[in-house]
Design an enzyme around this catalytic site. Structure first.
Site, PDB file in Angstrom:
ATOM      1  N   LYS A 188     -78.148 -53.539  17.022  1.00 28.34           N
ATOM      2  CA  LYS A 188     -77.265 -54.693  17.132  1.00 28.34           C
ATOM      3  C   LYS A 188     -76.730 -54.814  18.560  1.00 28.34           C
ATOM      4  CE  LYS A 188     -75.333 -54.729  12.424  1.00 28.34           C
ATOM      5  NZ  LYS A 188     -75.757 -56.086  12.040  1.00 28.34           N
ATOM      6  N   GLU A 221     -80.804 -53.318   6.372  1.00 23.97           N
ATOM      7  CA  GLU A 221     -80.829 -52.014   5.694  1.00 23.97           C
ATOM      8  C   GLU A 221     -80.108 -52.027   4.357  1.00 23.97           C
ATOM      9  OE1 GLU A 221     -78.531 -52.903   7.729  1.00 23.97           O
ATOM     10  OE2 GLU A 221     -76.744 -52.170   6.713  1.00 23.97           O
ATOM     11  N   ASP A 248     -69.025 -51.617   6.932  1.00 22.97           N
ATOM     12  CA  ASP A 248     -70.231 -51.999   6.190  1.00 22.97           C
ATOM     13  C   ASP A 248     -70.369 -51.226   4.867  1.00 22.97           C
ATOM     14  OD1 ASP A 248     -72.352 -53.755   6.040  1.00 22.97           O
ATOM     15  OD2 ASP A 248     -73.755 -52.469   7.120  1.00 22.97           O
ATOM     16  N   ARG A 307     -80.050 -54.058   1.865  1.00 26.98           N
ATOM     17  CA  ARG A 307     -80.887 -54.401   0.704  1.00 26.98           C
ATOM     18  C   ARG A 307     -81.780 -53.230   0.299  1.00 26.98           C
ATOM     19  NH1 ARG A 307     -83.242 -59.438   3.942  1.00 26.98           N
ATOM     20  NH2 ARG A 307     -81.140 -59.217   4.813  1.00 26.98           N
ATOM     21  N   LYS A 310     -72.772 -51.311  -1.742  1.00 27.11           N
ATOM     22  CA  LYS A 310     -73.404 -50.917  -0.478  1.00 27.11           C
ATOM     23  C   LYS A 310     -72.416 -50.078   0.320  1.00 27.11           C
ATOM     24  CE  LYS A 310     -74.892 -52.842   4.031  1.00 27.11           C
ATOM     25  NZ  LYS A 310     -75.251 -54.049   4.808  1.00 27.11           N
ATOM     26  N   ASP A 332     -82.306 -53.496  10.769  1.00 28.43           N
ATOM     27  CA  ASP A 332     -80.922 -53.954  10.563  1.00 28.43           C
ATOM     28  C   ASP A 332     -80.746 -54.639   9.205  1.00 28.43           C
ATOM     29  OD1 ASP A 332     -78.285 -54.326  11.148  1.00 28.43           O
ATOM     30  OD2 ASP A 332     -78.598 -56.026  12.521  1.00 28.43           O
TER      31      ASP A 332
HETATM   32  N1  BES Z   1     -74.118 -55.303   7.676  1.00 25.36           N
HETATM   33  C1  BES Z   1     -74.876 -56.412   8.150  1.00 25.36           C
HETATM   34  C2  BES Z   1     -74.288 -57.760   7.731  1.00 25.36           C
HETATM   35  C3  BES Z   1     -72.949 -58.100   8.323  1.00 25.36           C
HETATM   36  C4  BES Z   1     -72.876 -58.753   9.540  1.00 25.36           C
HETATM   37  C5  BES Z   1     -71.778 -57.812   7.662  1.00 25.36           C
HETATM   38  C6  BES Z   1     -71.648 -59.092  10.080  1.00 25.36           C
HETATM   39  C7  BES Z   1     -70.551 -58.141   8.191  1.00 25.36           C
HETATM   40  C8  BES Z   1     -70.496 -58.782   9.408  1.00 25.36           C
HETATM   41  C9  BES Z   1     -76.305 -56.325   7.624  1.00 25.36           C
HETATM   42  O1  BES Z   1     -76.790 -55.051   7.453  1.00 25.36           O
HETATM   43  C10 BES Z   1     -77.169 -57.003   8.624  1.00 25.36           C
HETATM   44  O2  BES Z   1     -77.264 -56.504   9.704  1.00 25.36           O
HETATM   45  N2  BES Z   1     -77.782 -58.127   8.248  1.00 25.36           N
HETATM   46  C11 BES Z   1     -78.612 -58.853   9.121  1.00 25.36           C
HETATM   47  C12 BES Z   1     -79.866 -59.198   8.380  1.00 25.36           C
HETATM   48  C13 BES Z   1     -80.983 -59.672   9.273  1.00 25.36           C
HETATM   49  C14 BES Z   1     -81.461 -58.553  10.167  1.00 25.36           C
HETATM   50  C15 BES Z   1     -82.113 -60.160   8.397  1.00 25.36           C
HETATM   51  C16 BES Z   1     -77.852 -60.089   9.578  1.00 25.36           C
HETATM   52  O3  BES Z   1     -77.062 -60.618   8.789  1.00 25.36           O
HETATM   53  O4  BES Z   1     -78.009 -60.471  10.712  1.00 25.36           O
HETATM   54 ZN    ZN Z   2     -75.388 -53.584   7.086  1.00 25.14          ZN
HETATM   55 MN    MN Z   3     -77.634 -54.285   9.230  1.00 27.15          MN
END
Ligand code: BES
Ligand code: ZN
Ligand code: MN
Length: 507
Positions: free
Chosen positions: A283, A355, A294, A357, A271, A353
């Site tokens: 966010k 994204e 990321d 996946r 990713k 968010d």
């Molecule tokens: N890149 C983030 C996950 C992340 C969060 C990595 C904190 C490192 C530190 C990912 O894209 C994300 O935002 N995931 C969300 C998913 C949710 C919207 C279903 C999450 O983990 O909150």
């Molecule tokens: Zn992300």
């Molecule tokens: Mn995200």
């Protein structure tokens, strides 16, 4: 930036200057080199050990100014505990912690005598020790404009150290063993550099250019632009990038170290969201700066491919990274949008968010249709939820294949890049069923790392041995360790390199 300290190997009786480090095991039992030096210093080491209560325990040391008549400036007696129980990881960590001891010692050179109380140590362990010193020496300071201070333990202070010499019984064999470790160190360094780099400097195009540079090591690199991605039908990946002014890319890196007879490759997918604002599902401000990291999965893949090429690994490996920037704008995707992924399946975008996946869905499908890999592994900073579950000690591993999972877990224990298995299953899969499309991109409140993994699994073909590593907690915003003090850890490079060395490389 890599450690600018020179590293070399020398015989035990070769001359030493600057800071001299000798080892003692628990007792304290001084190693032969330490005893030797003690004699030359008229019993100073043993006396200092007695006075300070030094017992040779791990992480303890006695730090002395060398008495007159000796060629060097400082003398450090460092405890190792009991090396009879040492694993390769212990030697690695010892190298790291002793490199830490040298910080602020104000000497251009250091000589470390690496041996055990019985005088023996295998070259591979000396090399592992050396790798530890290099990894610990890493500092990302390309944006520091001030010269390092001469006094005190300022940030860049230990840059006064220009040279580390490792003394051991068979320096030639150690140097030979270190050749591979040096390639691995360079790969970890590259991954850390990419993760630490801010997103204004490193967008998708710039990241792609850094991957393209592997060409000079014999890696075949293709950079697919948006035109090509549209043609391939990678609409899920493109939807994530469509809100950004910076175009998206997929980079394909092929290392054919096993040749035609090596058969189908092992494929590693990363990713590469160069910045994740969350998109329209924006966010919160606090901590958003961390989302420059990321792309740590993609950084790992590039670092790994470089390591494999540099050490001329006898493996056919393909690295595929999806590079996008997730931004809110008038062109950004909206919650509720439906997109058709390359596999033909449709996705309802409930949360922009989620994204990562979507990016991986198309990269995983592409990897399988083009390369028919015998093994497929992806790395991604995919969910915050994996940190809730596992903290920063383990990355999450999901797999549809017991053998692959076991091999990855073992490689994790061997390298210290540890994994913890989390479940997959039909009940979890149901969580991402959608009313309007084949699936939705979020699975609700609970088990967020698992529903994310289920989403990815919907893009894995029957018969593909696959593992997904959720490295959100281990690849960035790292806790200090013996071998890393930088924000980006380079997690995964040593792990996958080890997996390949143990199981997928021809000998
Ligand atoms: N890149 C983030 C996950 C992340 C969060 C990595 C904190 C490192 C530190 C990912 O894209 C994300 O935002 N995931 C969300 C998913 C949710 C919207 C279903 C999450 O983990 O909150
Ligand atoms: Zn992300
Ligand atoms: Mn995200």
């Amino acid at each position: 930036m890599s450690d600018q300290t020179d590293l070399s190997f020398a015989a035990k009786n070769a001359p030493a200057e600057g800071v001299v480090v000798v080892l003692a095991e628990e007792g304290p039992k001084l190693t032969p080199s330490a005893q030797d030096l003690d004699k030359k210093a008229k019993g100073l080491l043993a006396r200092a050990a007695g006075i300070t209560g030094f017992k040779g325990k791990k992480d303890s040391s006695v730090d002395l100014l060398a008495p007159q008549g000796l060629k060097f400036a400082r003398l450090v007696l460092a405890g190792t505990g009991k090396t009879s129980a040492y694993s390769a990881e212990d030697w690695l960590n010892l190298g790291g912690s002793l490199r830490g001891l040298l910080t602020g010692k104000e000497s251009p050179s250091a000589h470390i005598f690496v041996e055990t109380a019985d005088g023996k140590i295998v070259p591979a362990d000396v090399a592992r020790f050396a790798l530890g010193t290099v990894l610990r020496g890493y500092k990302f300071q390309k944006y520091k404009t001030k010269k390092p201070k001469k006094d005190g333990a300022g940030d860049a202070n230990d840059r006064t150290l220009k040279k580390i010499v490792i003394h051991c019984s068979d320096p030639k064999a150690a140097a030979r063993a270190f050749a591979a470790d040096q390639a691995i160190a360079a790969g970890v360094t590259l991954a850390r550099d990419l993760v630490n780099e801010p997103a204004n400097v490193l967008g998708p195009a710039e990241f792609a250019a850094r991957a393209k540079a592997l060409t000079k090591l014999g890696v075949q690199v293709e950079v697919l632009g948006e035109q090509a991605l549209k043609k391939l039908g990678m609409n899920a990946l493109l939807a994530v990038g469509q809100g950004s002014d910076r175009p998206s890319y997929v980079v394909v890196m092929q290392w054919k170290g096993a040749g035609a007879k090596g058969g189908d490759p092992i494929a590693i997918v990363g990713k590469g969201v160069t910045f994740d604002t969350g998109g329209i599902s924006l966010k919160p401000a606090a901590g958003m700066e961390d989302m420059k990291g990321d792309m740590a999965g993609a950084a790992c893949v590039v670092g790994l491919m470089q390591a494999l090429a540099q050490r001329k690994a006898k493996v056919n490996a393909v690295g595929i990274i999806g590079l996008v920037e997730n931004m809110p704008s008038g062109r950004a995707q909206r919650p509720g949008d439906v997109v058709k992924a390359m596999s033909g399946q449709t996705i309802e975008v409930l949360n922009t968010d989620a994204e990562g996946r979507m990016v991986l869905a198309d990269c995983l499908w592409y990897a399988q249709t083009r390369f028919k890999p015998k093994v497929l592994i992806n790395l991604a900073t995919l969910t915050g939820a994996v940190m809730v579950a596992l903290g920063k000690e383990h990355a999450g591993i999901f797999s549809n294949n017991e053998e692959l999972a076991a091999r990855l877990m073992a490689a994790g224990l061997a390298t210290g890049e540890k994994l913890w298995r989390l479940p997959l299953g039909p009940k979890y899969d149901k969580m991402i069923d959608s009313k309007v499309a084949d699936m939705k991109n979020t699975g609700g409140k609970w088990g967020g790392s698992i529903s994310a993994a289920q989403f990815l699994q919907r893009f894995i073909k029957d018969g593909t041995a696959w593992s997904h590593l959720d490295i959100a907690g281990t690849a960035m915003s790292s806790v200090d360790s013996e071998i890393n003090r930088s924000w980006g850890s380079g997690f995964g490079v040593r792990l996958i390199d080890r997996l390949i060395g143990d199981h997928y490389e021809k000998r």
